[in-house]
Each structure stands twice: as C-alpha cells, then as structure tokens.
Design a protein around this motif. Structure first.
Motif, PDB file in Angstrom:
ATOM      1  N   ALA A  11       0.833  -1.206   0.000  1.00  0.00           N
ATOM      2  CA  ALA A  11       0.000   0.000   0.000  1.00  0.00           C
ATOM      3  C   ALA A  11       0.865   1.253   0.000  1.00  0.00           C
ATOM      4  O   ALA A  11       0.530   2.264  -0.647  1.00  0.00           O
ATOM      5  CB  ALA A  11      -0.933  -0.013   1.203  1.00  0.00           C
ATOM      6  N   THR A  12       1.977   1.210   0.707  1.00  0.00           N
ATOM      7  CA  THR A  12       2.849   2.384   0.775  1.00  0.00           C
ATOM      8  C   THR A  12       3.609   2.583  -0.529  1.00  0.00           C
ATOM      9  O   THR A  12       3.870   3.722  -0.937  1.00  0.00           O
ATOM     10  CB  THR A  12       3.801   2.260   1.973  1.00  0.00           C
ATOM     11  N   HIS A  13       3.968   1.492  -1.209  1.00  0.00           N
ATOM     12  CA  HIS A  13       4.551   1.638  -2.548  1.00  0.00           C
ATOM     13  C   HIS A  13       3.587   2.387  -3.459  1.00  0.00           C
ATOM     14  O   HIS A  13       3.993   3.270  -4.226  1.00  0.00           O
ATOM     15  CB  HIS A  13       4.885   0.269  -3.145  1.00  0.00           C
ATOM     16  N   ARG A  14       2.316   2.037  -3.402  1.00  0.00           N
ATOM     17  CA  ARG A  14       1.332   2.726  -4.246  1.00  0.00           C
ATOM     18  C   ARG A  14       1.255   4.209  -3.869  1.00  0.00           C
ATOM     19  O   ARG A  14       1.229   5.076  -4.760  1.00  0.00           O
ATOM     20  CB  ARG A  14      -0.039   2.065  -4.121  1.00  0.00           C
ATOM     21  N   LEU A  15       1.233   4.506  -2.597  1.00  0.00           N
ATOM     22  CA  LEU A  15       1.181   5.897  -2.150  1.00  0.00           C
ATOM     23  C   LEU A  15       2.397   6.671  -2.664  1.00  0.00           C
ATOM     24  O   LEU A  15       2.263   7.783  -3.213  1.00  0.00           O
ATOM     25  CB  LEU A  15       1.140   5.938  -0.621  1.00  0.00           C
ATOM     26  N   ILE A  16       3.586   6.108  -2.507  1.00  0.00           N
ATOM     27  CA  ILE A  16       4.807   6.791  -2.934  1.00  0.00           C
ATOM     28  C   ILE A  16       4.811   6.976  -4.445  1.00  0.00           C
ATOM     29  O   ILE A  16       5.170   8.051  -4.956  1.00  0.00           O
ATOM     30  CB  ILE A  16       6.048   6.008  -2.461  1.00  0.00           C
ATOM     31  N   GLY A  17       4.425   5.937  -5.190  1.00  0.00           N
ATOM     32  CA  GLY A  17       4.393   6.047  -6.650  1.00  0.00           C
ATOM     33  C   GLY A  17       3.438   7.123  -7.127  1.00  0.00           C
ATOM     34  O   GLY A  17       3.766   7.908  -8.034  1.00  0.00           O
ATOM     35  N   GLU A  18       2.257   7.174  -6.540  1.00  0.00           N
ATOM     36  CA  GLU A  18       1.271   8.186  -6.935  1.00  0.00           C
ATOM     37  C   GLU A  18       1.764   9.585  -6.599  1.00  0.00           C
ATOM     38  O   GLU A  18       1.607  10.525  -7.391  1.00  0.00           O
ATOM     39  CB  GLU A  18      -0.056   7.896  -6.245  1.00  0.00           C
ATOM     40  N   ARG A  19       2.373   9.734  -5.437  1.00  0.00           N
ATOM     41  CA  ARG A  19       2.858  11.066  -5.052  1.00  0.00           C
ATOM     42  C   ARG A  19       4.039  11.495  -5.916  1.00  0.00           C
ATOM     43  O   ARG A  19       4.141  12.664  -6.305  1.00  0.00           O
ATOM     44  CB  ARG A  19       3.229  11.077  -3.567  1.00  0.00           C
ATOM     45  N   PHE A  20       4.943  10.560  -6.209  1.00  0.00           N
ATOM     46  CA  PHE A  20       6.077  10.925  -7.063  1.00  0.00           C
ATOM     47  C   PHE A  20       5.577  11.373  -8.427  1.00  0.00           C
ATOM     48  O   PHE A  20       6.059  12.386  -8.974  1.00  0.00           O
ATOM     49  CB  PHE A  20       7.042   9.753  -7.207  1.00  0.00           C
ATOM     50  N   ALA A  21       4.631  10.634  -8.995  1.00  0.00           N
ATOM     51  CA  ALA A  21       4.102  11.013 -10.305  1.00  0.00           C
ATOM     52  C   ALA A  21       3.482  12.399 -10.264  1.00  0.00           C
ATOM     53  O   ALA A  21       3.678  13.217 -11.178  1.00  0.00           O
ATOM     54  CB  ALA A  21       3.070   9.986 -10.763  1.00  0.00           C
ATOM     55  N   LYS A  22       2.746  12.677  -9.200  1.00  0.00           N
ATOM     56  CA  LYS A  22       2.093  13.979  -9.073  1.00  0.00           C
ATOM     57  C   LYS A  22       3.112  15.105  -8.937  1.00  0.00           C
ATOM     58  O   LYS A  22       2.962  16.183  -9.523  1.00  0.00           O
ATOM     59  CB  LYS A  22       1.153  13.972  -7.874  1.00  0.00           C
ATOM     60  N   LEU A  23       4.175  14.847  -8.185  1.00  0.00           N
ATOM     61  CA  LEU A  23       5.166  15.892  -7.931  1.00  0.00           C
ATOM     62  C   LEU A  23       6.155  16.059  -9.085  1.00  0.00           C
ATOM     63  O   LEU A  23       6.565  17.182  -9.400  1.00  0.00           O
ATOM     64  CB  LEU A  23       5.937  15.573  -6.644  1.00  0.00           C
ATOM     65  N   ALA A  24       6.554  14.962  -9.724  1.00  0.00           N
ATOM     66  CA  ALA A  24       7.628  15.027 -10.725  1.00  0.00           C
ATOM     67  C   ALA A  24       7.113  15.224 -12.136  1.00  0.00           C
ATOM     68  O   ALA A  24       7.723  15.962 -12.918  1.00  0.00           O
ATOM     69  CB  ALA A  24       8.483  13.762 -10.655  1.00  0.00           C
ATOM     70  N   PHE A  25       5.996  14.574 -12.489  1.00  0.00           N
ATOM     71  CA  PHE A  25       5.539  14.588 -13.877  1.00  0.00           C
ATOM     72  C   PHE A  25       4.486  15.656 -14.154  1.00  0.00           C
ATOM     73  O   PHE A  25       4.168  15.917 -15.319  1.00  0.00           O
ATOM     74  CB  PHE A  25       4.982  13.217 -14.269  1.00  0.00           C
ATOM     75  N   ALA A  26       3.956  16.254 -13.130  1.00  0.00           N
ATOM     76  CA  ALA A  26       2.921  17.276 -13.325  1.00  0.00           C
ATOM     77  C   ALA A  26       3.539  18.584 -13.819  1.00  0.00           C
ATOM     78  O   ALA A  26       4.766  18.746 -13.840  1.00  0.00           O
ATOM     79  CB  ALA A  26       2.162  17.504 -12.023  1.00  0.00           C
ATOM     80  N   ASP A  27       2.699  19.519 -14.215  1.00  0.00           N
ATOM     81  CA  ASP A  27       3.170  20.842 -14.612  1.00  0.00           C
ATOM     82  C   ASP A  27       4.031  21.436 -13.510  1.00  0.00           C
ATOM     83  O   ASP A  27       3.693  21.362 -12.329  1.00  0.00           O
ATOM     84  CB  ASP A  27       1.987  21.767 -14.899  1.00  0.00           C
ATOM     85  N   ARG A  28       5.168  22.007 -13.930  1.00  0.00           N
ATOM     86  CA  ARG A  28       6.152  22.626 -13.041  1.00  0.00           C
ATOM     87  C   ARG A  28       6.907  21.597 -12.194  1.00  0.00           C
ATOM     88  O   ARG A  28       7.676  21.961 -11.317  1.00  0.00           O
ATOM     89  CB  ARG A  28       5.515  23.697 -12.139  1.00  0.00           C
ATOM     90  N   GLY A  29       6.674  20.305 -12.449  1.00  0.00           N
ATOM     91  CA  GLY A  29       7.496  19.288 -11.826  1.00  0.00           C
ATOM     92  C   GLY A  29       8.812  19.122 -12.557  1.00  0.00           C
ATOM     93  O   GLY A  29       8.989  19.607 -13.683  1.00  0.00           O
ATOM     94  N   ALA A  30       9.763  18.429 -11.932  1.00  0.00           N
ATOM     95  CA  ALA A  30      11.080  18.268 -12.556  1.00  0.00           C
ATOM     96  C   ALA A  30      10.998  17.572 -13.904  1.00  0.00           C
ATOM     97  O   ALA A  30      11.805  17.824 -14.795  1.00  0.00           O
ATOM     98  CB  ALA A  30      11.986  17.479 -11.618  1.00  0.00           C
ATOM     99  N   PHE A  31      10.012  16.674 -14.064  1.00  0.00           N
ATOM    100  CA  PHE A  31       9.902  15.888 -15.286  1.00  0.00           C
ATOM    101  C   PHE A  31       8.698  16.288 -16.136  1.00  0.00           C
ATOM    102  O   PHE A  31       8.204  15.506 -16.935  1.00  0.00           O
ATOM    103  CB  PHE A  31       9.780  14.396 -14.942  1.00  0.00           C
ATOM    104  N   GLU A  32       8.231  17.511 -15.989  1.00  0.00           N
ATOM    105  CA  GLU A  32       7.057  17.948 -16.759  1.00  0.00           C
ATOM    106  C   GLU A  32       7.360  17.865 -18.248  1.00  0.00           C
ATOM    107  O   GLU A  32       8.504  17.889 -18.680  1.00  0.00           O
ATOM    108  CB  GLU A  32       6.673  19.372 -16.389  1.00  0.00           C
ATOM    109  N   GLY A  33       6.340  17.793 -19.041  1.00  0.00           N
ATOM    110  CA  GLY A  33       6.505  17.735 -20.484  1.00  0.00           C
ATOM    111  C   GLY A  33       5.754  16.572 -21.071  1.00  0.00           C
ATOM    112  O   GLY A  33       5.489  15.573 -20.398  1.00  0.00           O
ATOM    113  N   ARG A  34       5.408  16.681 -22.311  1.00  0.00           N
ATOM    114  CA  ARG A  34       4.654  15.622 -22.976  1.00  0.00           C
ATOM    115  C   ARG A  34       5.608  14.629 -23.621  1.00  0.00           C
ATOM    116  O   ARG A  34       6.692  14.969 -24.088  1.00  0.00           O
ATOM    117  CB  ARG A  34       3.742  16.226 -24.053  1.00  0.00           C
ATOM    118  N   ASN A  35       5.168  13.388 -23.664  1.00  0.00           N
ATOM    119  CA  ASN A  35       5.919  12.369 -24.395  1.00  0.00           C
ATOM    120  C   ASN A  35       5.618  12.497 -25.884  1.00  0.00           C
ATOM    121  O   ASN A  35       4.522  12.904 -26.275  1.00  0.00           O
ATOM    122  CB  ASN A  35       5.514  10.971 -23.910  1.00  0.00           C
ATOM    123  N   THR A  36       6.586  12.115 -26.682  1.00  0.00           N
ATOM    124  CA  THR A  36       6.380  12.157 -28.139  1.00  0.00           C
ATOM    125  C   THR A  36       5.576  10.949 -28.575  1.00  0.00           C
ATOM    126  O   THR A  36       5.482   9.959 -27.869  1.00  0.00           O
ATOM    127  CB  THR A  36       7.760  12.140 -28.843  1.00  0.00           C
TER     128      THR A  36
END
Length: 391
Positions: A366-391
């Motif tokens: 359950a905690t792996h899921r929590l961490i994965g969801e939070r990382f995605a929200k923080l890193a891949f979202a707008d203004r996150g370190a990994f923001e941007g669209r995939n080609t």
C-alpha cells in the motif's frame, strides 16, 4: 490444450527485453543484469551483486498474435535463517499496456542467507515454467515483467504464433537509481513497485537501478548511469549510506558531487532530480549501522549507532537531507535542470501513523502505491522536474 507440435520457440535476445543494461549467457540461458559487466567487475559486495541480478523493472516486450505462451526460467529464491519463508517471485502480464494476468514459477535454486553470520549458501534446483493462456485474439503488445526480487535466468520462450520485438513506444526514458525501496522491497509485484507505478502514471519507459542495499554512491554505478541513454534521471540517495555506516559527513558531500558530476558527463542537460530519503523513524536521528532483530518472530531492523556521534560526523537521515538540499541549491545556480525533492513529501510523519513500515525500514504494498502516486504527481505534473509531454 496445446501439444508440443503447436509451439513456436523463439530465441530470447536483447531486442525482446527492456530495462536491463546487460545480458549474461549462462549454462541455462540468459541472465539479465541491471549493471554492466564493467561495473560488476569492480564490485566486491555480495549484497549488491545479488541485488543487481534481480530484474526489477526488466520485462519482455513482444508483438504477437499468440493466444498462449510459456516462459521457462530458472529462479534463484531467497531464504533467510530465522525468518518465515518468502513467497515465490511474481511475474506480471500486460496486454496492450493493461494488466492481464499474474503468475509464479516453482522450483529453481535456493539461496539461504544468514544475516547474523554473514553467510550465504546455494542449493541448485530445476527450471520451471510460467504459462499464460486465453490471451486476446489478434495482434497485440505483450509485456512480461520479471520478478523484481528474484534473480531470473531466461531459458526458453514458446508461443502458439510468431513473436517479434514490440515496437518502440516513443515515450521518454526515465532512469532511476535508489535503495531497496526503489528496488521494490515488499511491493506486491514488479509493476506495483513505486517506480513502476510512477512510470505508468507518468507515461514513461522505466530503467530501474534501484539496488537493494546498494545505493552507496559507487563510482561504477554513476558511470553506468552516465552511459545509459535516458531523457529523465533521478537519484534517491541516503538511506543505504546511513544504514551501512559507510562514510562520515566529510566524505558524503564530495561523494555526492562526484556522483552527480559523472552523471552530467553523459547527460549534461537532462532533468536530474535528487530525492532525499523518505521518513524512516529508526534512522532520522540515530546513525547506523543497521542490524536485524528476530526477537519478535519476524525480521525487524534497528539502528545501532549513538545519536551523540553526529557531532563527529556520523550520518543520520536528517543530516543527509540537509546536506543534499545544500548541495543541490549550490549546483542549481549553474544547472537549471537540477532539482531536489524531500523524500518526506512522498512518505512523511503523518503517513507513518497510518501506514507504518512493517519491518521499520521497508514500505509495504500500500505504501509503494502511495509513494508512486505522489512521485508522479510531484515530478511529472506541470512545473514538476519531469514535466513535459511524451512524443
């Protein structure tokens, strides 16, 4: 029911695999590695050798019309003296990117580890077979994610229709390095480790260099990352350095700089995210080394250092976080693509009350899921370190 004559045997080759940095030919077949041969040659740590041979994030990626397949493998299963038996490693099946099945392979070698004595013994065992049947008709992309925590030699692949490598999905490649938590620790399956979940949510291709016990700022790991093609890079640093009691503050800072310098030699402008440790109460203010505790009939871990030794440079998680934050702030003045994430944003004090770490070190499923969801929200979202669209 398929007969022997129905099957097509396809050689397992590099172009059918994703997530491995090297393939070793063995007497049985192919052994995927997550560190290249040059790095393995410089390593003298048995724990790291075991961890890098466990194929977290490694998957077969096929294009086929097959409705049934069999994969022969030789697993190496772990048993710990004084601990309950471990479940068999899990294989996840994805069809056109969606979960479509799960399986295990019986048999295999058994590696018995005595953490107290520091010994490990191997008992050979037989090859086993993973089977998936009743797959959808027609052309489809199939991924078989290998067990994240079980060394797996690939012996033979059989299907009832021809197989070719899956086409390049055209997504950005995310290269991640971290400890046993990034490796997958006690996640339920290979696609539900937190990096695999975050990669799925972020729409990227994962190369996972989470190495149980082995995130120790080794120069050969940095060189492996330098030489691995990637669009996005993250390093989760700190917990292993503390629980191994590997170095003092004087050595830690320059080691982090050197690790990042090496990665930048091969990836000068890629987004590079430095992630500090998640909350781990036993090590927040108590140095290592870490030791196993079997007194409650299960494995738990305790920090055996003295908090007073922080004054002489011993590392704790709070010391590590402060130093990583300082280093990233200093370097970011000349590196606009370098970012920092406090690991307690992924799992912090409030989370520990609701989802305590079962052995005081590793998160559960359950905690792996929590961490994965939070990382995605923080890193891949707008203004996150990994923001941007995939080609």
């Amino acid at each position: 029911m398929h007969t022997t004559d129905d099957w097509i045997t396809t050689p397992i080759t590099r172009d059918l695999l994703r997530g491995a940095l090297d393939l070793e030919r063995t007497e049985h077949g192919l052994l995927p590695h997550r560190l290249p041969a040059t790095a393995r040659a410089q390593n003298t740590d048995g724990q790291l050798a075991m961890a890098e041979s466990q194929p977290s994030g490694v998957r077969l990626a096929l294009r086929t019309r097959a409705t049934a397949l069999e994969l022969d493998t030789l697993p190496t299963k772990r048993a710990y003296v004084g601990a309950p038996p471990r479940p068999d490693g899990v294989y996840d099946l994805l069809v056109d990117g969606r979960p479509a099945g799960r399986g295990t392979v019986a048999g295999g070698n058994t590696l018995t580890i005595d953490m107290t004595a520091g010994t490990a013994d191997v008992e050979p065992g037989p090859v086993g077979t993973l089977r998936f049947a009743d797959l959808p008709e027609g052309d489809k992309d199939i991924e078989i994610w290998l067990p994240h925590n079980e060394t797996t030699e690939l012996v033979a692949l059989r299907t009832d229709a021809p197989v070719e490598p899956a086409p390049d999905p055209g997504r950005r490649v995310w290269l991640h390095h971290g400890s046993s938590i990034s490796h997958g620790s006690d996640a339920a399956s290979p696609t539900t480790t937190w990096p695999a979940l975050a990669a799925s949510l972020g729409g990227v291709e994962l190369v996972n260099l989470g190495l149980g016990g082995g995130a120790l700022l080794d120069p050969f790991t940095a060189r492996a990352m330098r030489d691995t093609p990637a669009d996005l890079i993250s390093v989760k640093i700190g917990i292993n350095v503390v629980n191994a009691d590997l170095m003092r503050l004087r050595a830690f800072g320059p080691a982090v700089h050197g690790f990042l310098d090496t990665i930048r030699e091969g990836h000068p402008t890629a987004p590079l995210l430095v992630v500090s440790p998640i909350l781990c109460p036993v090590h927040e203010d108590t140095p290592g080394p870490l030791a196993p505790d079997f007194t409650q009939g299960r494995v738990r871990f305790v920090a055996t250092g003295d908090p007073a030794e922080r004054a002489s440079g011993k590392l704790t998680l709070n010391v590590v976080r402060d130093e990583l934050s300082r280093i990233v702030a200093q370097r970011a003045a000349d590196d606009e693509n370098l970012h920092y994430l406090d690991g307690r944003e992924l799992y912090g004090q409030a989370d520990a009350a609701d989802l305590p770490l079962p052995d005081d070190i590793h998160p559960d499923a359950a905690t792996h899921r929590l961490i994965g969801e939070r990382f995605a929200k923080l890193a891949f979202a707008d203004r996150g370190a990994f923001e941007g669209r995939n080609t």
